[in-house]
Every structure is written in structure tokens, then in C-alpha cells.
Design a protein around this motif. Structure first.
Motif, PDB file in Angstrom:
ATOM      1  N   GLY A 180       0.802  -1.213   0.000  1.00  0.00           N
ATOM      2  CA  GLY A 180       0.000   0.000   0.000  1.00  0.00           C
ATOM      3  C   GLY A 180       0.834   1.262   0.000  1.00  0.00           C
ATOM      4  O   GLY A 180       0.536   2.225  -0.728  1.00  0.00           O
ATOM      5  N   THR A 181       1.893   1.268   0.788  1.00  0.00           N
ATOM      6  CA  THR A 181       2.768   2.444   0.851  1.00  0.00           C
ATOM      7  C   THR A 181       3.436   2.704  -0.497  1.00  0.00           C
ATOM      8  O   THR A 181       3.519   3.849  -0.957  1.00  0.00           O
ATOM      9  CB  THR A 181       3.832   2.247   1.941  1.00  0.00           C
ATOM     10  N   GLY A 182       3.903   1.635  -1.136  1.00  0.00           N
ATOM     11  CA  GLY A 182       4.540   1.779  -2.442  1.00  0.00           C
ATOM     12  C   GLY A 182       3.591   2.340  -3.487  1.00  0.00           C
ATOM     13  O   GLY A 182       3.973   3.195  -4.295  1.00  0.00           O
ATOM     14  N   ILE A 183       2.344   1.874  -3.474  1.00  0.00           N
ATOM     15  CA  ILE A 183       1.350   2.364  -4.436  1.00  0.00           C
ATOM     16  C   ILE A 183       1.086   3.856  -4.237  1.00  0.00           C
ATOM     17  O   ILE A 183       1.047   4.625  -5.202  1.00  0.00           O
ATOM     18  CB  ILE A 183       0.040   1.558  -4.300  1.00  0.00           C
ATOM     19  N   ILE A 184       0.913   4.279  -2.980  1.00  0.00           N
ATOM     20  CA  ILE A 184       0.622   5.688  -2.688  1.00  0.00           C
ATOM     21  C   ILE A 184       1.766   6.602  -3.108  1.00  0.00           C
ATOM     22  O   ILE A 184       1.556   7.715  -3.599  1.00  0.00           O
ATOM     23  CB  ILE A 184       0.305   5.870  -1.196  1.00  0.00           C
ATOM     24  N   ILE A 185       2.989   6.141  -2.942  1.00  0.00           N
ATOM     25  CA  ILE A 185       4.150   6.985  -3.245  1.00  0.00           C
ATOM     26  C   ILE A 185       4.425   7.061  -4.745  1.00  0.00           C
ATOM     27  O   ILE A 185       4.681   8.137  -5.301  1.00  0.00           O
ATOM     28  CB  ILE A 185       5.399   6.465  -2.506  1.00  0.00           C
ATOM     29  N   ILE A 186       4.357   5.920  -5.435  1.00  0.00           N
ATOM     30  CA  ILE A 186       4.844   5.847  -6.817  1.00  0.00           C
ATOM     31  C   ILE A 186       3.791   6.198  -7.862  1.00  0.00           C
ATOM     32  O   ILE A 186       4.029   7.021  -8.760  1.00  0.00           O
ATOM     33  CB  ILE A 186       5.411   4.436  -7.097  1.00  0.00           C
ATOM     34  N   LEU A 187       2.607   5.605  -7.783  1.00  0.00           N
ATOM     35  CA  LEU A 187       1.652   5.722  -8.885  1.00  0.00           C
ATOM     36  C   LEU A 187       1.104   7.134  -9.111  1.00  0.00           C
ATOM     37  O   LEU A 187       0.989   7.565 -10.272  1.00  0.00           O
ATOM     38  CB  LEU A 187       0.504   4.730  -8.698  1.00  0.00           C
ATOM     39  N   PRO A 188       0.742   7.899  -8.072  1.00  0.00           N
ATOM     40  CA  PRO A 188       0.265   9.259  -8.347  1.00  0.00           C
ATOM     41  C   PRO A 188       1.312  10.125  -9.054  1.00  0.00           C
ATOM     42  O   PRO A 188       0.967  10.914  -9.959  1.00  0.00           O
ATOM     43  CB  PRO A 188      -0.058   9.801  -6.948  1.00  0.00           C
ATOM     44  N   LEU A 189       2.565   9.997  -8.661  1.00  0.00           N
ATOM     45  CA  LEU A 189       3.627  10.754  -9.316  1.00  0.00           C
ATOM     46  C   LEU A 189       3.788  10.326 -10.773  1.00  0.00           C
ATOM     47  O   LEU A 189       3.970  11.170 -11.668  1.00  0.00           O
ATOM     48  CB  LEU A 189       4.947  10.566  -8.565  1.00  0.00           C
ATOM     49  N   LEU A 190       3.721   9.022 -11.010  1.00  0.00           N
ATOM     50  CA  LEU A 190       3.850   8.517 -12.382  1.00  0.00           C
ATOM     51  C   LEU A 190       2.719   9.055 -13.262  1.00  0.00           C
ATOM     52  O   LEU A 190       2.956   9.490 -14.395  1.00  0.00           O
ATOM     53  CB  LEU A 190       3.833   6.984 -12.369  1.00  0.00           C
ATOM     54  N   ALA A 191       1.494   9.050 -12.733  1.00  0.00           N
ATOM     55  CA  ALA A 191       0.356   9.566 -13.511  1.00  0.00           C
ATOM     56  C   ALA A 191       0.505  11.056 -13.784  1.00  0.00           C
ATOM     57  O   ALA A 191       0.268  11.519 -14.908  1.00  0.00           O
ATOM     58  CB  ALA A 191      -0.954   9.290 -12.768  1.00  0.00           C
ATOM     59  N   TYR A 192       0.891  11.812 -12.772  1.00  0.00           N
ATOM     60  CA  TYR A 192       0.971  13.267 -12.899  1.00  0.00           C
ATOM     61  C   TYR A 192       1.983  13.693 -13.966  1.00  0.00           C
ATOM     62  O   TYR A 192       1.728  14.604 -14.757  1.00  0.00           O
ATOM     63  CB  TYR A 192       1.348  13.888 -11.557  1.00  0.00           C
ATOM     64  N   PHE A 193       3.127  13.017 -14.011  1.00  0.00           N
ATOM     65  CA  PHE A 193       4.198  13.455 -14.900  1.00  0.00           C
ATOM     66  C   PHE A 193       4.164  12.804 -16.288  1.00  0.00           C
ATOM     67  O   PHE A 193       4.931  13.230 -17.171  1.00  0.00           O
ATOM     68  CB  PHE A 193       5.558  13.191 -14.254  1.00  0.00           C
ATOM     69  N   THR A 194       3.329  11.801 -16.511  1.00  0.00           N
ATOM     70  CA  THR A 194       3.376  11.100 -17.799  1.00  0.00           C
ATOM     71  C   THR A 194       2.069  11.104 -18.586  1.00  0.00           C
ATOM     72  O   THR A 194       2.104  11.093 -19.819  1.00  0.00           O
ATOM     73  CB  THR A 194       3.796   9.626 -17.610  1.00  0.00           C
ATOM     74  N   ILE A 195       0.913  11.104 -17.914  1.00  0.00           N
ATOM     75  CA  ILE A 195      -0.348  10.943 -18.633  1.00  0.00           C
ATOM     76  C   ILE A 195      -0.740  12.226 -19.366  1.00  0.00           C
ATOM     77  O   ILE A 195      -0.810  13.299 -18.771  1.00  0.00           O
ATOM     78  CB  ILE A 195      -1.486  10.528 -17.676  1.00  0.00           C
ATOM     79  N   VAL A 196      -0.983  12.112 -20.659  1.00  0.00           N
ATOM     80  CA  VAL A 196      -1.488  13.194 -21.488  1.00  0.00           C
ATOM     81  C   VAL A 196      -2.772  12.688 -22.125  1.00  0.00           C
ATOM     82  O   VAL A 196      -2.770  11.663 -22.807  1.00  0.00           O
ATOM     83  CB  VAL A 196      -0.479  13.601 -22.577  1.00  0.00           C
ATOM     84  N   ASP A 197      -3.875  13.388 -21.923  1.00  0.00           N
ATOM     85  CA  ASP A 197      -5.179  12.867 -22.311  1.00  0.00           C
ATOM     86  C   ASP A 197      -5.437  12.838 -23.807  1.00  0.00           C
ATOM     87  O   ASP A 197      -6.253  12.042 -24.271  1.00  0.00           O
ATOM     88  CB  ASP A 197      -6.283  13.694 -21.627  1.00  0.00           C
ATOM     89  N   HIS A 198      -4.776  13.683 -24.561  1.00  0.00           N
ATOM     90  CA  HIS A 198      -5.049  13.740 -25.994  1.00  0.00           C
ATOM     91  C   HIS A 198      -3.780  14.162 -26.737  1.00  0.00           C
ATOM     92  O   HIS A 198      -3.043  15.019 -26.261  1.00  0.00           O
ATOM     93  CB  HIS A 198      -6.185  14.733 -26.282  1.00  0.00           C
TER      94      HIS A 198
END
Length: 431
Positions: A180-198
Motif C-alpha cells: 500500500g505504501t509503495g502504491i501511494i508513493i509511486i503511482l500518483p507521481l507517475l500519472a501526474y508526470f506522464t499521462i497526457v489525455d489527448h
């Protein structure tokens, strides 16, 4: 900018980077929930002795809650940024695993799976992936989605044996808290810096189309919203292709979910260790990793329904083997066959829906489809535990799954394809 300049493709298409990122998100979404559940269930059975049917209730409420969340989530993904949906879902899921690690009884564990882990499963599942990648790809959409859905099998390959090893070294509570700790730390940062919707937002075009075609796609705003209208469910369920697709995919998904949630327990029922049961899950996932991109590519170039018929017949054969399995070697063979078929259910589902539904309502219809399909799947883990408690084996369950796959094969064969864009299921507004 001239037309030639606007339609020129860049050296590196960012959509392929998004395929990799989505693969990682899906590996966590399904790998730490459904794929991992049978490993965790074995520990919960020892920590909170209450019968196999009660233990498997956690998987049931996980799937059922995910089903109930999905229609609303599909609407959010049609309306809001995929990036922020992934950030929020990751945080909730990570918190859920931490809450599981401090649970005092089995009912608290079940509640955590229902309220928190289900949000992560719904958010980090191929629902988000199919919507995002459909905006970035057209010509190679099947291949892109097939590669991205490798994440579901990659998660099943990595997390069950890894968490089982951590449990053996330390304790299941420590394993859940760390996860759980790993998910909270890593995934939000990964989404914020990489996901582009279009692709428009980084000056690119949809793969395989011109800029004019890309600009015709529905707009999506980061952090904002676009107005959407509700769809008519009466109209939706009056469509022959939609009904047969839901029945076919629902049956196939239900039996595959049951295998994933119980496979380690199938092994321990034969006297094998929990670790050897986790290896079966890894084999299932490894075969899915091979078949998923291949099936995605096949869906790009062949008639999708016949690809589905072939896969479903393979799954039907797997349950014939499961019924006669009295050794670990036969479980390996059954897992091999089911891995080829079950691992490709998501790309088949995503591509099939894309062929029969207009893109403007894809997210909402996909959400409704997830509700129905996961509704089918939700009762299966609980049923599996109940059958084992009553009979002491899983043979009756395997027979039922065999019959379900026969029905699913018939349903997908009855879908009418190909169809033109004008014949796709389009928006019918509710009064």
C-alpha cells in the motif's frame, strides 16, 4: 502551419510511451487485487479461520463493488482528465492495502476490499486504458491495447510470488502495508508526470490519421469538464450485438476471474504449498503476456468474433482438464490453456466494443459493460468457496465453468460483424 506540416508524424510517437505507462498501472490494478487474492486468502484463512466461503467473500465484494463503480467511472473518464482519475484511484487503493494490514478480523478485511481496493481495481483497470489509448491510436489500436493489457498478466506474474515470498520472510500484514505504501508513493507521481489525455496537447496527431480526423474527436479538458448527455439503457439493451457481446464476455470473464482468485487454492486442495500455487498464477500470467498482444494484433486484421471463438474454445478445453486434474502436472496444463485464453479477454473485449459502439459514448457504455460483466464475475469466487466447503473439491465448479464457456462461445459466434461506422450503437438521449 501548412497541411503537410500538421500531418507529419514526429520521430517518436508519445502514444507508445503511454502504452508502457498504462501497462505499469494495470499491472498494479489487477496484479495486486484479483491475481493476488488467492495468495492472501490462504493467509487470511489461517489468521481468521471462518470457512473458505467467508474468506472468498472478499473477492466477491471486490468484484461487485468494482462493477457498481464502473458506470460512474466511465462517465467521469468521458468527461474529466484520465490523469486525475488515475491519481485519485491510486491513492485510495494504496490506503486500502494499508487498512487491510491493520484489520482485526475478516469482516474488516472484506470491508477494505469493498470500499478501497475496488476503487483502485476499477480505476487502474483496462477501462481507463481503453479510453485513453483509443484517443491516441486508430490504425494500430488493437496492438496498442493488446500490449497495454499485458500489464494485467505482468502483475499476475510478478506480485503473487513476490508477496508470497515477503509473507514467508516476514508476515502478511507487513506485506500488505508495504504494498500500500509503495502504491501511494509511486503511482500518483507517475500519472501526474506522464499521462497526457489527448495527442493535441503535445502537438501530435492520432496514430494512423490526419490532423483533421484527430480534431474531429471529442474534446477533453485537464481538470475541467465537457457536458455529456445520459444514454438510453433501453435502447442499448435492444441492440443484438451489445447483448451477445455482454453475454459472451461476461461468461468468459467470470470463469477467468474465478480461476485467478482460486488457482492457488486449487493447488493447496491437492496438498501443494501456497508458493507452488503462486507459481501457477505466474504461469497463467506469463501465457497471457504472450497471447494478449498477439490477439490484439489479430483483432486489427481479422474478424474479431472468430478470434474470440478460437480463444473461448481453448478455455473450454482448459476446464475439461481442470475437471480431471488429480496432480500438479495436470493443473499446469489447465493453467497453460486458460492462460492463453483468459489473458486475452480484455483486448478482445475492448476491441469488440470499439467495433460496435460510437466513440462519443465509449466510456459510458464501457462502464455499463463492466458493471454487467463484473456482476457475472462477483458471485463466482463466493460460489467456489461454498462448493469446496460442501463437497471438499472443485469438480462441480469446473463442470459449471465448462458449460458457461460453451454458452459464451455460441454467443460470440452470433455477433454480426463487420459493421460500418453508421451502424454503430450511437447516443440515444434519455428524456
Amino acid at each position: 502551419m501548412s497541411k503537410t506540416q500538421s500531418t507529419k508524424k514526429p520521430l517518436f510517437f508519445y502514444g507508445w510511451w503511454l502504452v508502457v505507462v498504462i501497462l505499469l498501472f494495470q499491472s498494479v490494478g489487477l496484479g495486486t487485487s484479483i491475481y493476488l487474492y488467492s495468495v492472501v486468502a490462504a493467509e487470511l484463512d489461517q489468521a481468521f479461520p471462518s470457512g473458505r466461503s467467508v474468506i472468498m467473500m472478499g473477492a466477491t465484494v471486490l468484484i461487485l463493488s468494482t462493477a457498481l463503480i464502473s458506470p460512474r467511472l466511465g462517465g467521469l473518464l468521458d468527461r474529466y482528465s484520465v490523469k486525475w482519475v488515475l491519481v485519485g484511484g491510486s491513492i485510495v487503493m494504496g490506503f486500502g492495502f494499508i487498512a487491510i494490514s491493520i484489520s482485526a478480523n475478516i469482516w474488516q478485511v472484506i470491508i477494505c476490499y469493498a470500499l478501497f481496493t475496488s476503487v483502485g481495481l476499477a480505476t487502474l483497470s483496462p477501462l481507463s486504458a481503453s479510453i485513453l489509448l483509443s484517443r491516441w491510436f486508430l490504425k494500430h489500436r488493437g496492438l496498442a491495447i493488446g500490449i497495454a493489457t499485458l500489464g494485467t498478466q505482468f502483475g499476475g506474474l510478478i506480485y503473487p510470488p513476490l508477496i508470497a515470498h515477503v509473507i514467508e520472510l516476514y508476515d502478511w500484514r507487513i506485506a500488505m502495508a508495504g504494498l500500500g505504501t509503495g502504491i501511494i508513493i509511486i503511482l500518483p507521481l507517475l500519472a501526474y508526470f506522464t499521462i497526457v489525455d489527448h495527442p493535441h496537447r503535445v502537438g501530435m496527431v492520432v496514430d494512423g490519421t490526419t490532423m483533421e480526423a484527430a480534431e474531429s474527436l471529442p474534446p477533453l479538458s485537464d481538470g475541467g469538464s465537457v457536458a455529456i448527455k445520459p444514454i438510453s439503457y433501453v435502447y442499448l439493451f435492444s441492440q443484438r450485438n451489445f447483448v451477445f457481446m455482454v453475454l459472451a464476455i461476461g461468461g468468459a470473464s467470470a470463469v477467468n476471474t474465478s480461476v485467478i482468485a482460486n488457482l492457488s487454492l486449487f493447488a493447496t486442495a491437492l496438498g501443494e504449498s501456497n508458493q507452488r500455487g503462486a507459481y501457477l498464477i505466474s504461469l497463467l500470467s506469463l501465457l497471457g503476456m504472450v497471447s494478449s498482444p498477439l490477439v490484439g494484433r489479430f483483432c486489427d486484421i481479422w474478424n474479431i468474433k472468430w478470434v474470440g471463438v478460437g480463444l473461448f474454445l481453448c478455455s473450454t478445453a482448459a476446464f475439461l482438464v481442470f475437471m480431471g486434474a488429480n496432480s500438479y502436472a495436470l493443473l499446469l496444463l489447465a493453467a497453460f490453456l486458460q492462460g492463453i485464453a483468459g489473458g486475452s479477454t480484455w483486448p478482445l473485449w475492448i476491441m469488440l466494443l470499439g467495433r460496435i459502439v460510437d466513440p462519443s459514448i465509449y466510456g459510458r457504455v464501457m462502464g455499463v459493460t463492466v458493471l454487467i460483466v463484473y456482476g457475472f464475475s462477483a458471485s463466482i469466487p463466493l460460489l467456489a468457496g461454498w462448493v469446496f466447503d460442501i463437497t471438499g473439491s472443485y469438480r462441480v465448479l469446473f463442470l459449471a465453468m465448462f458449460l458457461v464457456m460453451v454458452g459464451s462461445t455460441l454467443c460470440i459466434a452470433l455477433i454480426r460483424l463487420p459493421i460500418s461506422s453508421e451502424e454503430k450503437i450511437a447516443l440515444q438521449v434519455l428524456p
